[in-house]
Design a protein around this motif. Structure first.
Motif, PDB file in Angstrom:
ATOM      1  N   MET A 286       0.820  -1.208   0.000  1.00  0.00           N
ATOM      2  CA  MET A 286       0.000   0.000   0.000  1.00  0.00           C
ATOM      3  C   MET A 286       0.858   1.263   0.000  1.00  0.00           C
ATOM      4  SD  MET A 286      -2.915   1.305  -0.302  1.00  0.00           S
ATOM      5  CE  MET A 286      -3.997  -0.099  -0.149  1.00  0.00           C
ATOM      6  N   GLU A 287       2.020   1.188   0.635  1.00  0.00           N
ATOM      7  CA  GLU A 287       2.930   2.341   0.608  1.00  0.00           C
ATOM      8  C   GLU A 287       3.435   2.603  -0.812  1.00  0.00           C
ATOM      9  OE1 GLU A 287       3.549   4.482   3.153  1.00  0.00           O
ATOM     10  OE2 GLU A 287       1.936   3.289   4.051  1.00  0.00           O
ATOM     11  N   GLU A 288       3.601   1.541  -1.586  1.00  0.00           N
ATOM     12  CA  GLU A 288       3.991   1.694  -2.984  1.00  0.00           C
ATOM     13  C   GLU A 288       2.821   2.187  -3.836  1.00  0.00           C
ATOM     14  OE1 GLU A 288       6.950  -1.211  -4.757  1.00  0.00           O
ATOM     15  OE2 GLU A 288       6.086  -2.486  -3.197  1.00  0.00           O
ATOM     16  N   PHE A 289       1.602   1.816  -3.442  1.00  0.00           N
ATOM     17  CA  PHE A 289       0.422   2.185  -4.220  1.00  0.00           C
ATOM     18  C   PHE A 289       0.069   3.674  -4.092  1.00  0.00           C
ATOM     19  CE2 PHE A 289      -1.549  -2.347  -3.729  1.00  0.00           C
ATOM     20  CZ  PHE A 289      -0.572  -2.840  -4.573  1.00  0.00           C
ATOM     21  N   LYS A 290       0.214   4.224  -2.892  1.00  0.00           N
ATOM     22  CA  LYS A 290      -0.312   5.557  -2.602  1.00  0.00           C
ATOM     23  C   LYS A 290       0.075   6.625  -3.627  1.00  0.00           C
ATOM     24  CE  LYS A 290      -1.006   4.950   2.371  1.00  0.00           C
ATOM     25  NZ  LYS A 290      -0.508   5.273   3.732  1.00  0.00           N
ATOM     26  N   PRO A 291       1.355   6.754  -4.014  1.00  0.00           N
ATOM     27  CA  PRO A 291       1.692   7.801  -4.994  1.00  0.00           C
ATOM     28  C   PRO A 291       1.193   7.535  -6.408  1.00  0.00           C
ATOM     29  CG  PRO A 291       3.640   6.499  -4.432  1.00  0.00           C
ATOM     30  CD  PRO A 291       2.555   6.061  -3.501  1.00  0.00           C
ATOM     31  N   LEU A 292       0.658   6.310  -6.650  1.00  0.00           N
ATOM     32  CA  LEU A 292       0.210   5.947  -8.000  1.00  0.00           C
ATOM     33  C   LEU A 292      -1.310   5.980  -8.151  1.00  0.00           C
ATOM     34  CD1 LEU A 292       2.584   2.894  -8.651  1.00  0.00           C
ATOM     35  CD2 LEU A 292       2.891   5.257  -9.412  1.00  0.00           C
ATOM     36  N   ILE A 293      -2.029   6.328  -7.068  1.00  0.00           N
ATOM     37  CA  ILE A 293      -3.492   6.343  -7.132  1.00  0.00           C
ATOM     38  C   ILE A 293      -3.968   7.409  -8.115  1.00  0.00           C
ATOM     39  CG2 ILE A 293      -5.598   6.856  -5.813  1.00  0.00           C
ATOM     40  CD1 ILE A 293      -4.271   5.543  -3.391  1.00  0.00           C
ATOM     41  N   THR A 294      -4.919   7.020  -8.951  1.00  0.00           N
ATOM     42  CA  THR A 294      -5.442   7.930  -9.973  1.00  0.00           C
ATOM     43  C   THR A 294      -6.951   7.728 -10.118  1.00  0.00           C
ATOM     44  OG1 THR A 294      -5.312   8.519 -12.321  1.00  0.00           O
ATOM     45  CG2 THR A 294      -4.918   6.227 -11.783  1.00  0.00           C
ATOM     46  N   LYS A 295      -7.638   8.720 -10.636  1.00  0.00           N
ATOM     47  CA  LYS A 295      -9.080   8.600 -10.861  1.00  0.00           C
ATOM     48  C   LYS A 295      -9.398   7.909 -12.184  1.00  0.00           C
ATOM     49  CE  LYS A 295     -10.354  12.678  -8.151  1.00  0.00           C
ATOM     50  NZ  LYS A 295     -11.013  14.014  -8.177  1.00  0.00           N
ATOM     51  N   LYS A 296      -8.387   7.802 -13.044  1.00  0.00           N
ATOM     52  CA  LYS A 296      -8.610   7.260 -14.387  1.00  0.00           C
ATOM     53  C   LYS A 296      -8.390   5.749 -14.417  1.00  0.00           C
ATOM     54  CE  LYS A 296      -7.046   7.747 -19.179  1.00  0.00           C
ATOM     55  NZ  LYS A 296      -6.054   8.368 -20.083  1.00  0.00           N
ATOM     56  N   ASN A 297      -9.341   5.033 -14.989  1.00  0.00           N
ATOM     57  CA  ASN A 297      -9.197   3.590 -15.200  1.00  0.00           C
ATOM     58  C   ASN A 297      -8.080   3.359 -16.227  1.00  0.00           C
ATOM     59  OD1 ASN A 297      -9.520   0.857 -15.898  1.00  0.00           O
ATOM     60  ND2 ASN A 297     -11.228   1.317 -17.273  1.00  0.00           N
ATOM     61  N   PRO A 298      -7.019   2.631 -15.867  1.00  0.00           N
ATOM     62  CA  PRO A 298      -5.886   2.467 -16.801  1.00  0.00           C
ATOM     63  C   PRO A 298      -6.110   1.403 -17.877  1.00  0.00           C
ATOM     64  CG  PRO A 298      -5.428   1.311 -14.773  1.00  0.00           C
ATOM     65  CD  PRO A 298      -6.757   1.986 -14.571  1.00  0.00           C
ATOM     66  N   TRP A 322      -8.084   2.882  -8.715  1.00  0.00           N
ATOM     67  CA  TRP A 322      -7.213   2.711  -9.869  1.00  0.00           C
ATOM     68  C   TRP A 322      -5.794   3.176  -9.548  1.00  0.00           C
ATOM     69  CZ3 TRP A 322     -10.036  -0.363 -12.412  1.00  0.00           C
ATOM     70  CH2 TRP A 322     -11.394  -0.139 -12.609  1.00  0.00           C
ATOM     71  N   LEU A 323      -4.828   2.534 -10.189  1.00  0.00           N
ATOM     72  CA  LEU A 323      -3.423   2.902 -10.050  1.00  0.00           C
ATOM     73  C   LEU A 323      -2.813   3.126 -11.430  1.00  0.00           C
ATOM     74  CD1 LEU A 323      -2.213   0.213  -7.456  1.00  0.00           C
ATOM     75  CD2 LEU A 323      -2.876   2.570  -6.976  1.00  0.00           C
ATOM     76  N   LYS A 324      -1.867   4.036 -11.501  1.00  0.00           N
ATOM     77  CA  LYS A 324      -1.086   4.143 -12.728  1.00  0.00           C
ATOM     78  C   LYS A 324      -0.351   2.825 -12.917  1.00  0.00           C
ATOM     79  CE  LYS A 324      -0.373   9.125 -12.138  1.00  0.00           C
ATOM     80  NZ  LYS A 324       0.613  10.206 -11.847  1.00  0.00           N
ATOM     81  N   PRO A 325      -0.384   2.247 -14.109  1.00  0.00           N
ATOM     82  CA  PRO A 325       0.171   0.897 -14.313  1.00  0.00           C
ATOM     83  C   PRO A 325       1.699   0.901 -14.408  1.00  0.00           C
ATOM     84  CG  PRO A 325      -0.759   1.714 -16.355  1.00  0.00           C
ATOM     85  CD  PRO A 325      -1.059   2.752 -15.321  1.00  0.00           C
TER      86      PRO A 325
END
Length: 705
Positions: A286-298, A322-325
């Protein structure tokens, strides 16, 4: 830094034990021979940023004298640049590993050479197997034993070695390693052996897979080569994380990861994974996920994260984040569905050594086609030496071919197998041990048709031409561990303890008694008066087998018209058996009367050569359409059962398109049945399914179909 020793757990040593030390391609090359090899190589400047050669994934192991085999290590691919005390470790996509895996770096710093070595960094667990999860969590030497396995040498002492044949590169690599005294740097052993046996040994040891390499192949930098093939013992795939879900009411940090792969520039959804990570691992992720969270479905289309399935018709309501891939992980899985989604995936770990844009769905190539491509100049004679796993070259047997009496432990029970040299089939010269070995091999396939069913054992202690006798009541005669079923017979007012089909040990116990064929009840001990299926037995007298086939085809057509599924198998003797699943919902009497109706319809169409008369004298040489096999406790040879007949025939399930002129009983024997099963699987399984609705069938019949 003191050298560590873990050779007792060395997986390569275990493989040597499994398949024999003579299988190892030892490279004991003299200094003069090494000098000659190096003279063949071209001079080249010090290389930088090498992209390693990649292997092609294929679907099955094979054996070929022009190929050698290695362990497929479950770790991080690493190129080691060693320059007289200066060391640089880099991943396959040029990520720096030098400081992260400092213990390996320190060892290479002590090497007074200039070389570029291709290898894999792994962590070896206590069982001697490379453990990817432990590698992913490795931070210091207290986290596990870090090992570098070297499997190729690309550059050495001013020479480019990539165009030398593999075995010559490996000889030079072995020469360099002769001065290494630290067991944390190891050679990846080359095995010159049978590839199928090597794969089976790797499976047994729990390794990720094997590598097959062309012995005279060159090293193609940056290419996915067909000279290197990888064969995995389980299905694994690198995927990109495109988001995560939270189930309503769940206390987990996240419920599942949403996974994708790239197809060109498009990011395609391949499913979600919700198993394989601990709470601690979820917090780290989750710590890796947090900066990649986005509103856009990738993904190129929005995944249906609440899609019901057959096993979960009402899944918990989930929401997606959603996360930036950009993050890559690895999963194992059972298979990929027709719509490209993983079935039963499990998280294996993050892959910091891979770039997201490079992650594509890796599809297994056909082994035979790939080998043909790599050897397009080979002669037909050479092709004959290639053996694939599907050719069933090395099927395991239980009993050795020499000892007349052998004791084996099966499912925790000690079984004594006796008189193994006794000839059971004189014409074919097959013995009792051949029968037992067959049942050992087909146990996974035949046991579903014996499980929980009383057995009417028919013993042939002296083979097919000796006297036989039924052994139904095992009261006081069977081992204590054998499951039995007490049944009171109204016919003769007797109690009998029937042996009950249970597991592999029970099956082999029966075979050792001389039970050539397996004769289970059609019902189970849970519902002894309700059969699992209805049986129509096409029993010829003076008929040709083509007439039996015609009767089977007419039976199927009638059943099809009534909307009734049916499944056919050879009897292994002279006829065919047609099964209709009932699902233990109806009595034997109902099953018998239903079969009577069906065979009457068949007889009406084929009366010139069929009969439904019970008395043999009344049949006048015609084929008997036997519906009385559906009486209580009448038995018939189970699917995959051997028959006590010349030719060592087996009762074999058939695809309906195989039931045609040209089919012969001799097509299926104990000599080829295992190969067919490995090819086709258990195609008879539906007879044990839900079963038909007789009420609807009767209604349809009364309406004239």
């Amino acid at each position: 830094m003191a050298a560590k020793t873990t050779k007792k757990n060395e997986p390569q040593k275990k493989l040597q034990t499994e398949i024999g030390k003579e299988a190892v391609a030892h490279d004991k090359t003299s200094q003069s021979e090494i000098s000659l090899l190096l003279k063949k190589a071209k001079k080249a400047t010090w290389p930088a940023d090498i992209s390693p050669m990649l292997a092609t994934l294929v679907d099955e192991p094979f054996s070929d004298p022009d190929w050698v085999y290695e362990v497929k290590w479950d770790g991080y691919r690493t190129i080691a640049y060693i320059d007289n005390g200066k060391v640089d470790l880099r991943s396959r996509n040029n990520k720096i590993f030098t400081d992260k895996y400092y213990s390996i770096t320190e060892i290479f710093k002590s090497w007074n050479i200039k070389a570029v070595i291709d290898g894999e960094i792994t962590v070896i667990n206590k069982n001697g197997v490379s453990d990817f999860a432990s590698l992913q969590n490795w931070r210091s030497e207290t986290d596990g034993e870090l090992i570098f396995y070297a499997f190729d040498l690309l550059w050495y002492d001013g020479k480019d070695l990539t165009q030398l044949p593999l075995l010559e590169r490996h000889a030079i690599l072995n020469h360099i390693f002769s001065q290494n005294n630290d067991d944390r740097i190891r050679i990846s052993t080359i095995f010159n052996t049978d590839g199928i046996e090597f794969f089976e040994a790797a499976q047994k040891l729990g390794l990720e897979g094997i590598m097959a390499k062309k012995a005279n192949g060159t090293y193609d930098i940056g290419a996915r080569s067909k000279d290197w093939l990888k064969i995995k013992t389980d299905k694994r795939q690198e995927v990109v994380i495109g988001g995560f879900t939270n189930n309503e009411g769940s206390s987990k940090i996240f419920s599942s990861l949403l996974l994708g792969v790239y197809q060109g520039k498009e990011f395609h959804y391949v499913g979600k994974v919700g198993t394989g990570f601990s709470s601690k691992k979820q917090k780290e992720m989750m710590e890796e996920f947090k900066p990649l969270i986005t509103k856009k479905n990738p993904f190129n289309t929005e995944p249906d994260i609440n899609k019901p399935s057959r096993f979960r018709p009402n899944p918990p309501k989930a929401t997606a984040t959603w996360l930036k891939p950009e993050l890559v992980c690895e999963v194992s899985y059972a298979e990929i569905t027709d719509d490209g989604v993983f079935r039963h995936p499990s998280f294996k770990g993050m892959r910091s050594d891979k770039k997201a844009k490079e992650v594509h769905l890796e599809v297994e190539k056909n082994t035979e086609n790939i080998i043909a491509d790599t050897g397009n100049t080979q002669s037909e004679e050479k092709k004959d030496h290639i053996v694939k796993a599907s050719e069933n070259k090395s099927v395991k047997t239980l009993l050795n071919p020499t000892e007349k009496t052998q004791v084996k432990k099966v499912k925790g029970h000690e079984l004594k197998f006796t008189n193994l040299d006794k000839i059971f089939w004189p014409d074919e010269k097959l013995r009792k041990r051949d029968l037992i070995n067959y049942y050992f091999q087909v146990a996974p396939y035949i046991l579903p048709y014996l499980k929980d069913r009383p057995q009417s054992m028919n013993r042939f202690p002296n083979g097919i031409h000796g006297k036989s006798f039924y052994f139904k009541d095992v009261t006081g005669k069977a081992p204590d561990w054998v499951k039995t079923f007490l049944y009171h017979s109204e016919t003769d007012d007797r109690d009998r303890h029937y042996l009950v089909g249970d597991d592999e040990a029970t099956l082999l116990y029966m075979a050792n008694l001389g039970c050539i064929e397996m004769n289970p009840w059609s019902s189970t001990i849970q519902k002894p008066d309700h059969p699992s299926f209805c049986i129509i037995d096409l029993d010829p007298d003076k008929n040709s087998f083509d007439q039996v086939i015609e009767a089977a085809q007419v039976t199927k057509q009638i059943l099809d018209d009534l909307g009734i599924p049916s499944y056919c198998k050879t009897s292994g003797s002279t006829g065919l058996h047609i099964y209709i699943p009932l699902g233990n919902k109806y009595t034997y009497e109902q099953s018998k009367e239903f079969a009577r109706v069906i065979v009457t319809l068949v007889h009406n169409e084929l009366s010139e050569f069929t009969s439904i008369e019970r008395a043999i004298k009344d049949r006048k040489g015609k084929m008997y359409l036997d519906f009385l096999q559906n009486r209580p406790h009448a038995t018939i040879a189970a699917a995959y059962s051997v028959r006590p007949k010349p030719g060592v025939t087996v009762s074999m399930p058939l695809h309906w398109d195989e039931v045609k002129k040209g089919l012969k009983m001799s097509d299926f024997t104990i000599l080829n049945a295992v190969e067919r099963l490995e090819s086709e699987g258990d195609i008879f399984k539906p007879v044990l399914g839900k079963g038909i609705d007789l009420v609807n069938v009767i209604k349809k019949f009364s309406e004239g179909f």
